[in-house]
Structures are given as structure tokens and as C-alpha cells.
Design a protein around this motif. Structure first.
Motif, PDB file in Angstrom:
ATOM      1  N   LEU A 128      10.689  10.668  -5.548  1.00 49.80           N
ATOM      2  CA  LEU A 128       9.284  10.146  -5.202  1.00 49.80           C
ATOM      3  C   LEU A 128       8.669   9.415  -6.370  1.00 49.80           C
ATOM      4  CD1 LEU A 128       7.937  12.966  -2.862  1.00 49.80           C
ATOM      5  CD2 LEU A 128       8.928  10.957  -2.237  1.00 49.80           C
ATOM      6  N   ILE A 132       5.714   6.663  -5.297  1.00 46.95           N
ATOM      7  CA  ILE A 132       5.087   7.170  -4.028  1.00 46.95           C
ATOM      8  C   ILE A 132       4.108   8.402  -4.770  1.00 46.95           C
ATOM      9  CG2 ILE A 132       5.397   8.546  -1.952  1.00 46.95           C
ATOM     10  CD1 ILE A 132       7.903   7.138  -1.581  1.00 46.95           C
ATOM     11  N   ARG A 157       2.072  11.759  -4.683  1.00 45.81           N
ATOM     12  CA  ARG A 157       2.478  13.150  -4.070  1.00 45.81           C
ATOM     13  C   ARG A 157       1.158  13.944  -3.878  1.00 45.81           C
ATOM     14  NH1 ARG A 157       6.686  13.514  -8.611  1.00 45.81           N
ATOM     15  NH2 ARG A 157       4.795  12.484  -9.673  1.00 45.81           N
ATOM     16  N   LYS A 210      -4.096   0.997   3.136  1.00 47.97           N
ATOM     17  CA  LYS A 210      -3.165   2.189   2.818  1.00 47.97           C
ATOM     18  C   LYS A 210      -3.241   3.031   3.665  1.00 47.97           C
ATOM     19  CE  LYS A 210      -3.045   1.143  -2.062  1.00 47.97           C
ATOM     20  NZ  LYS A 210      -1.725   1.415  -2.894  1.00 47.97           N
ATOM     21  N   VAL A 239      12.894   8.824   3.584  1.00 42.70           N
ATOM     22  CA  VAL A 239      12.081   8.042   2.767  1.00 42.70           C
ATOM     23  C   VAL A 239      12.586   6.633   2.551  1.00 42.70           C
ATOM     24  CG1 VAL A 239      10.765   7.716   0.677  1.00 42.70           C
ATOM     25  CG2 VAL A 239      10.798   9.912   1.755  1.00 42.70           C
ATOM     26  N   TRP A 299       1.586   3.043   0.661  1.00 40.89           N
ATOM     27  CA  TRP A 299       1.507   4.609   0.594  1.00 40.89           C
ATOM     28  C   TRP A 299       0.366   4.865  -0.061  1.00 40.89           C
ATOM     29  CZ3 TRP A 299       6.423   7.578   1.623  1.00 40.89           C
ATOM     30  CH2 TRP A 299       7.280   6.921   2.501  1.00 40.89           C
ATOM     31  N   LEU A 344      10.881   2.846   3.569  1.00 39.86           N
ATOM     32  CA  LEU A 344      10.620   2.011   2.425  1.00 39.86           C
ATOM     33  C   LEU A 344      11.044   0.446   2.719  1.00 39.86           C
ATOM     34  CD1 LEU A 344      11.114   4.249  -0.736  1.00 39.86           C
ATOM     35  CD2 LEU A 344       8.891   3.178   0.227  1.00 39.86           C
ATOM     36  N   ALA A 349       6.324   0.880  -0.618  1.00 38.95           N
ATOM     37  CA  ALA A 349       5.206   1.992  -1.270  1.00 38.95           C
ATOM     38  C   ALA A 349       4.007   1.636  -1.741  1.00 38.95           C
ATOM     39  CB  ALA A 349       6.216   2.450  -2.448  1.00 38.95           C
ATOM     40  N   ARG A 375      10.014   5.881  -7.157  1.00 38.15           N
ATOM     41  CA  ARG A 375       9.846   5.211  -5.926  1.00 38.15           C
ATOM     42  C   ARG A 375       8.367   4.421  -5.989  1.00 38.15           C
ATOM     43  NH1 ARG A 375      14.212   6.116  -6.207  1.00 38.15           N
ATOM     44  NH2 ARG A 375      16.063   5.757  -4.847  1.00 38.15           N
TER      45      ARG A 375
END
Length: 302
Positions: A176, A181, A183, A93, A146, A158, A150, A155, A179
């Protein structure tokens, strides 16, 4: 010494290394890029005259200047950045950061939006775009950046995207979330969480003290955990996050790594502000070459 470390010392070796990674690209394109990268490392400036003088060979100053110009005009070199940079990333990650770096050439604002990954105490830029104006980016521009990343870095890799108060808005937060992701984004003190501003929710928080809402709140249309503290100057720092409360602060502190990168690319390193590139694609190309020169130095240093 690794292949990359050895290649940093000689343009021909760096060209061959790039050719191995990108066999479809013309050798003259790669050789020009390698020459410029090595000249950047040697001269530590993006000033065109000094940079051209740093190119290898016995050509005249005018011939070297033209070779430098051809490099910045060559669209082929654009395909190098992302695949090469991603190949340097560790497994597992990754924490990503988004920020802008800007300066002026005369009265012309030069403004780059950059998305990268935290690595060795810095942020390694992966994708970037020149904004056609000064000031903040809009949601659509961020989303396109982004989306570009990707395609190469899914993702699932991430751990979180870290960003400061500039990067807010319902459309952006929703993009976000959809997708997948996670935050960690600082929000302004006047941002509404549910029906109250964050400065009201956290009016009693003290410097060094950590507080969070008992339950998740709705921030720009997204249900998120909200965590706050005050810095040494007494300013309220509020984070909207999808990661655990205790992990939020550790991840957010990594945002400073992007400032370290910009500093080492600018006055403290490659003097990016000395560039006279005002055309968007050539500015982006220059930033890519500076990034490759910078990562060569980082890898050698590490």
C-alpha cells in the motif's frame, strides 16, 4: 427522475441504459442482466426458484430458470461492473473500505473479499473476489484486488483505505505504501510498534480518551502514526495511520458503512445467503448483479 431511477422500474429501459454504456456487449447479455436486476429488486431474494419466477415474460418456469442460469454463466457480463459503478462516483477524494462477507451453503463456506468506496452512509462495492476457502484473505489476494481497482481509480483519488484487524502484515503494508495509498488500519493489541506491543504503549488510555505516540513508530515495517482509545466495553482500539491524528477517527468510523452494505445485501435486503452458488465465478457474477440492484435502490432512495 434520472435515467438510472427510471431504468430501475423497467428491464427494457435498464437494458438500453447499459447498452449506451457498453455498446460492444450483446443485447441479449444485457437484457438478461437487466431482467435479473429487476427481478432481484422485486423479489428481494437470490433464491433461484423465486428469482426465476420474477423474470418478465410468459415463458414457462423451466424456460425462465434456464434464462437465469445462462445469465450466471455469461462471462461477458463481468465487464459491466467496474466501469458502470465508477461512473456513479462523485468527484474528489474518496474513502475506501475493505472487508469480507461470508456465509455457508450446507457445509460449503462462501467467502467474498470486497473493496469499495464510502457513499451515502454505505460502501459501494467496486471490486470483489470469491475466496476458495473460509477465513481470512492473504496479502497476495488483497494486492490483486487493489491493483484491479487502481487501473480505473488512481491512487490520487484515494483519501485513505480503511480496514479492520484482519488486514495486517508487512507485505501488505509495504504494498500500500509503495502504491501511494494512505492507510487507516486497526491493528491488534499484541502488535509490536518499534520494540513494544501496543497494549503496553497504551495501557493507561481510558474509554473515550484519545492518545497517540509522540513520534511515528514502525508498524509491520512501515513508519506510521499510531493512535489509540478504548471503546465502551474497555477494549483497546489501535489504529496505524498515514492521515492526521484528528482526521484518523473520523475516517475510521466510516468503516462501519461496509457492514451496513453487507446487511442490506443479505437478510435485510436481497437475502444473499439464500443463494446456492458455490462456483467462484458464478458467485462473483451474482454478487455483481446484486450490487447493481442494490445501487439502483440506493440512488432512488437518495
Amino acid at each position: 427522475m434520472t435515467d438510472l431511477q427510471a431504468a430501475c422500474l423497467e428491464p427494457i429501459k435498464l437494458c438500453h441504459l447499459l447498452k449506451e454504456r457498453f455498446p460492444s456487449l450483446r443485447i441479449d447479455t444485457l437484457q438478461r442482466a437487466a431482467d435479473v436486476i429487476c427481478a432481484l429488486i422485486e423479489k428481494q431474494t437470490t433464491n433461484q426458484k423465486r428469482l426465476a419466477n420474477g423474470l418478465p415474460g410468459t415463458s414457462t418456469a423451466e424456460a425462465k430458470r434456464k434464462r437465469l442460469t445462462r445469465c450466471f454463466q455469461d462471462e461477458q457480463v463481468d465487464v459491466c461492473w467496474l466501469p458502470f459503478l465508477i461512473s456513479l462516483l462523485p468527484k474528489g477524494k474518496l474513502v475506501l473500505t475493505m472487508d469480507r462477507t461470508n456465509w455457508e451453503h450446507g457445509e460449503t463456506p462462501l467467502n467474498l473479499l470486497v473493496l469499495g468506496v464510502v457513499l451515502e452512509g454505505f460502501t459501494l462495492p467496486l471490486v470483489w473476489v470469491a475466496l476458495p476457502h473460509g477465513g481470512c484473505s492473504d496479502s497476495a489476494t488483497r494486492e490483486r484486488l487493489v491493483a484491479r481497482l487502481l487501473k480505473r481509480l488512481p491512487a490520487l483519488r484515494w483519501k485513505a483505505l480503511v480496514a479492520d484487524r484482519e488486514f495486517f502484515g508487512q507485505e501488505w503494508f509495504t504494498f500500500l505504501r509503495k502504491r501511494g495509498i494512505r492507510r487507516v488500519i486497526r491493528i491488534r493489541a499484541d502488535t509490536f510498534v518499534d520494540e513494544l506491543r501496543t497494549e503496553v504503549w497504551f495501557e493507561t488510555v481510558q474509554a473515550g480518551q484519545l492518545q497517540c505516540l509522540f513520534e511515528k513508530g514502525r508498524v509491520y515495517g512501515s513508519l506510521m502514526q499510531v493512535v489509540a482509545t478504548r471503546d465502551a466495553d474497555g477494549d483497546l482500539v489501535v489504529l496505524a495511520t498515514d492521515v492526521s491524528i484528528w482526521e484518523t477517527w473520523r475516517v475510521y468510523r466510516l468503516r462501519w458503512s461496509v457492514e451496513c452494505t453487507f446487511s442490506s445485501m443479505k437478510t435485510r435486503g436481497f437475502d444473499l445467503e439464500r443463494s446456492a452458488k458455490v462456483i467462484a465465478d458464478r458467485l462473483e457474477r451474482l454478487f455483481g448483479l446484486v450490487t447493481l440492484a442494490w445501487v439502483c435502490c440506493l440512488r432512488v432512495g437518495v
